[in-house]
Design a protein around this motif. Structure first.
Motif, PDB file in Angstrom:
ATOM      1  N   LEU A   1      10.514   6.275  55.845  1.00 20.23           N
ATOM      2  CA  LEU A   1      11.754   7.024  56.022  1.00 20.23           C
ATOM      3  C   LEU A   1      12.728   6.287  56.944  1.00 20.23           C
ATOM      4  O   LEU A   1      12.315   5.589  57.865  1.00 20.23           O
ATOM      5  N   LYS A   2      14.017   6.484  56.691  1.00 25.78           N
ATOM      6  CA  LYS A   2      15.048   6.016  57.616  1.00 25.78           C
ATOM      7  C   LYS A   2      15.100   6.968  58.805  1.00 25.78           C
ATOM      8  O   LYS A   2      14.852   8.170  58.683  1.00 25.78           O
ATOM      9  N   GLY A   3      15.402   6.432  59.960  1.00 27.40           N
ATOM     10  CA  GLY A   3      15.502   7.256  61.151  1.00 27.40           C
ATOM     11  C   GLY A   3      16.857   7.937  61.263  1.00 27.40           C
ATOM     12  O   GLY A   3      17.730   7.778  60.408  1.00 27.40           O
ATOM     13  N   VAL A   4      17.018   8.702  62.333  1.00 29.44           N
ATOM     14  CA  VAL A   4      18.292   9.395  62.588  1.00 29.44           C
ATOM     15  C   VAL A   4      19.382   8.357  62.837  1.00 29.44           C
ATOM     16  O   VAL A   4      19.209   7.423  63.624  1.00 29.44           O
ATOM     17  N   THR A   5      20.491   8.529  62.139  1.00 27.62           N
ATOM     18  CA  THR A   5      21.667   7.677  62.331  1.00 27.62           C
ATOM     19  C   THR A   5      22.802   8.543  62.823  1.00 27.62           C
ATOM     20  O   THR A   5      23.121   9.573  62.210  1.00 27.62           O
ATOM     21  N   TYR A   6      23.421   8.154  63.931  1.00 23.42           N
ATOM     22  CA  TYR A   6      24.525   8.935  64.484  1.00 23.42           C
ATOM     23  C   TYR A   6      25.845   8.367  63.982  1.00 23.42           C
ATOM     24  O   TYR A   6      26.069   7.151  63.996  1.00 23.42           O
ATOM     25  N   LEU A   7      26.702   9.261  63.513  1.00 19.18           N
ATOM     26  CA  LEU A   7      27.968   8.907  62.889  1.00 19.18           C
ATOM     27  C   LEU A   7      29.126   9.378  63.747  1.00 19.18           C
ATOM     28  O   LEU A   7      28.948  10.181  64.675  1.00 19.18           O
ATOM     29  N   GLU A   8      30.324   8.898  63.408  1.00 16.05           N
ATOM     30  CA  GLU A   8      31.511   9.354  64.132  1.00 16.05           C
ATOM     31  C   GLU A   8      31.755  10.838  63.873  1.00 16.05           C
ATOM     32  O   GLU A   8      31.249  11.421  62.915  1.00 16.05           O
ATOM     33  N   GLY A   9      32.540  11.439  64.737  1.00 16.69           N
ATOM     34  CA  GLY A   9      32.903  12.842  64.560  1.00 16.69           C
ATOM     35  C   GLY A   9      31.774  13.800  64.839  1.00 16.69           C
ATOM     36  O   GLY A   9      31.705  14.889  64.252  1.00 16.69           O
ATOM     37  N   ASN A  10      30.840  13.426  65.743  1.00 16.60           N
ATOM     38  CA  ASN A  10      29.733  14.305  66.127  1.00 16.60           C
ATOM     39  C   ASN A  10      28.878  14.702  64.927  1.00 16.60           C
ATOM     40  O   ASN A  10      28.493  15.851  64.767  1.00 16.60           O
ATOM     41  N   LYS A  11      28.591  13.715  64.089  1.00 20.66           N
ATOM     42  CA  LYS A  11      27.740  13.936  62.919  1.00 20.66           C
ATOM     43  C   LYS A  11      26.520  13.015  62.998  1.00 20.66           C
ATOM     44  O   LYS A  11      26.517  12.028  63.727  1.00 20.66           O
TER      45      LYS A  11
END
Length: 338
Positions: free
Chosen positions: A283-293
Motif C-alpha cells: 500500500l501507498k502511505g498517507v500523502t499530505y496535499l495542499e488545502g488541508n487535504k
C-alpha cells in the motif's frame, strides 16, 4: 456479516492512519501509536457492531490502548456480535524512523471466529495460493522450499523468502542460503510481509520465521481471504510468555500444537482491512496535499466472497469531525499543524 461493513471498517483504518501519519520520521513511536489508537477507537464508535477486541495492544489495566476485552462499535441491541483483532499502527518503529510498510489494520469475524492468541511469539510459515497444500511447518526448510518451488514453477534460485532480521533467525537464514533461495530481510511489520506472499507483483514467495502470535492471526485473515496458506505454532520464549498461554487455558500439548489456517481463522466469513501509513510493498502511505487535504490507500478483503478491493481516498481534514477531534488532542508542540 453485512457486506456494507467493509467500507465502515475502511473508515476506521483510514482514521488511524491519518491520525498518526504526521509522526513519520519524528522519532516518537509511542506518540504515533497513541494517536493511531485514539483515532481507531473514536472511529469505531460510529460502526454498527457489538464488537469485542480479542487481539489488541494490551490488557485492561494498560488502557488507553485498545485492550483485550474492550467493547467497540455502537453496541446497539440489534447489532451483530463480532470478534475484532486490531493493530492501530503495525510498525511503530517504522513510522518513527520514516521507514516503509507501516499500516493500520483490522480483522473482524463473527463471535468466536478468531483464535484468541496470547501475546507471545509464534513460529509461522505462509505462502500464496499456488503453493497451498504443499507446506508443513514441521518439515525441514529445504523440503518446504523445494515443495513450493515445484508448486509455483520457479527454480529455487529464483524464489524469494522473506525473513525478519533478528538474531533468532540466523540459523534459518543460513539454511535458506544453503538451499540457494534469494532472501529479503525486513526490520518490523510482519503482517504486511506475510500477506505479500499472496500478491505476485511483490515477488515474495515464502514467509518464514518467528514473530508475534497476535500479528499471525491478523495476517491469517488476509491470507484466508486470498486463498493462500499459513501455519503457525506458538513459541513462548520465556516463563512470562508461557504464563500468558496458561491464562488462556492452554496446556503444554495445546501450546505446541500446529495451527492451521482454519485454527487461526475459524470462520469462513472474515474481513481484513488495512490502510497504509508509510509507503510499502502493498500500500501507498498517507500523502499530505495542499488545502488541508490528504490521500490514503487501503485494501479490504472478505474471505466469504474472495473479494479484494483497493480504496484510494482524498480526505478534507478540516471536515472530518472524528479526525479533527483526535488530531486536536495530539496537537501539542505543533505536531499536527507544524
Amino acid at each position: 456479516m453485512d457486506r456494507n461493513l467493509a467500507l465502515e471498517l475502511v473508515r476506521v483504518t483510514e482514521t488511524a492512519a491519518l491520525a498518526c501519519g504526521r509522526y513519520m520520521g519524528r522519532g516518537d513511536k509511542n506518540a504515533a501509536d497513541q494517536a493511531a489508537v485514539d483515532g481507531m477507537r473514536k472511529a469505531f464508535s460510529s460502526v454498527s457492531i457489538k464488537g469485542t477486541v480479542v487481539i489488541g495492544e494490551g490488557e485492561l489495566d494498560e488502557a488507553p490502548m485498545l485492550y483485550i476485552g474492550e467493547e467497540v462499535g455502537m453496541c446497539k441491541e440489534d447489532d451483530r456480535e463480532v470478534d475484532i483483532a486490531v493493530d492501530p499502527l503495525e510498525g511503530t518503529s517504522l513510522i518513527a524512523k520514516g521507514l516503509p510498510n507501516a499500516i493500520a489494520v483490522i480483522a473482524m469475524a463473527p463471535k468466536g471466529g478468531l483464535l484468541h492468541a496470547p501475546d507471545t511469539y509464534m513460529k509461522k510459515i505462509a505462502v500464496g495460493p499456488k503453493a497451498k497444500g504443499v507446506i508443513h511447518i514441521d518439515d525441514p526448510v529445504e523440503k518446504n522450499l523445494k515443495a513450493v518451488s515445484r508448486a509455483i514453477n520457479k527454480d529455487l534460485e529464483d524464489m524469494t523468502v522473506i525473513i525478519q532480521d533478528r538474531p533468532r533467525h540466523y540459523d534459518l537464514i543460513r539454511e535458506v542460503r544453503r538451499v540457494g533461495c534469494r532472501i529479503k530481510l525486513f526490520s518490523d511489520g510482519d503482517v504486511a510481509t506475510a500477506i505479500a506472499t499472496c500478491f505476485e507483483n511483490t515477488g515474495i514467495d515464502v514467509f518464514m520465521g518467528i514473530g508475534g502470535a497476535p500479528e499471525g492471526v491478523i495476517a491469517a485473515a488476509a491470507i484466508k481471504s486470498m486463498g493462500g496458506e499459513m501455519q503457525g505454532k506458538l513459541n513462548p520464549m520465556s516463563d512470562e510468555e508461557m504464563e500468558r498461554c496458561i491464562k488462556l487455558g492452554l496446556d503444554q500439548e495445546s501450546v505446541y500444537k500446529v495451527l492451521t489456517l482454519d485454527d487461526l481463522i475459524k470462520s469462513d466469513d472474515v474481513f481484513f482491512v488495512a490502510t497504509g501509513v508509510s509507503d510499502g510493498d502493498l500500500l501507498k502511505g498517507v500523502t499530505y496535499l495542499e488545502g488541508n487535504k490528504a490521500k490514503t490507500q487501503s485494501v479490504v478483503m472478505r474471505s466469504k466472497t474472495g473479494t479484494i478491493r483497493f480504496v484510494d481516498a482524498i480526505h478534507r481534514l478540516n471536515k472530518n469531525e472524528i479526525l479533527k477531534e483526535t488530531m486536536e488532542k495530539h496537537n501539542q508542540g505543533g505536531i499536527i499543524n507544524g
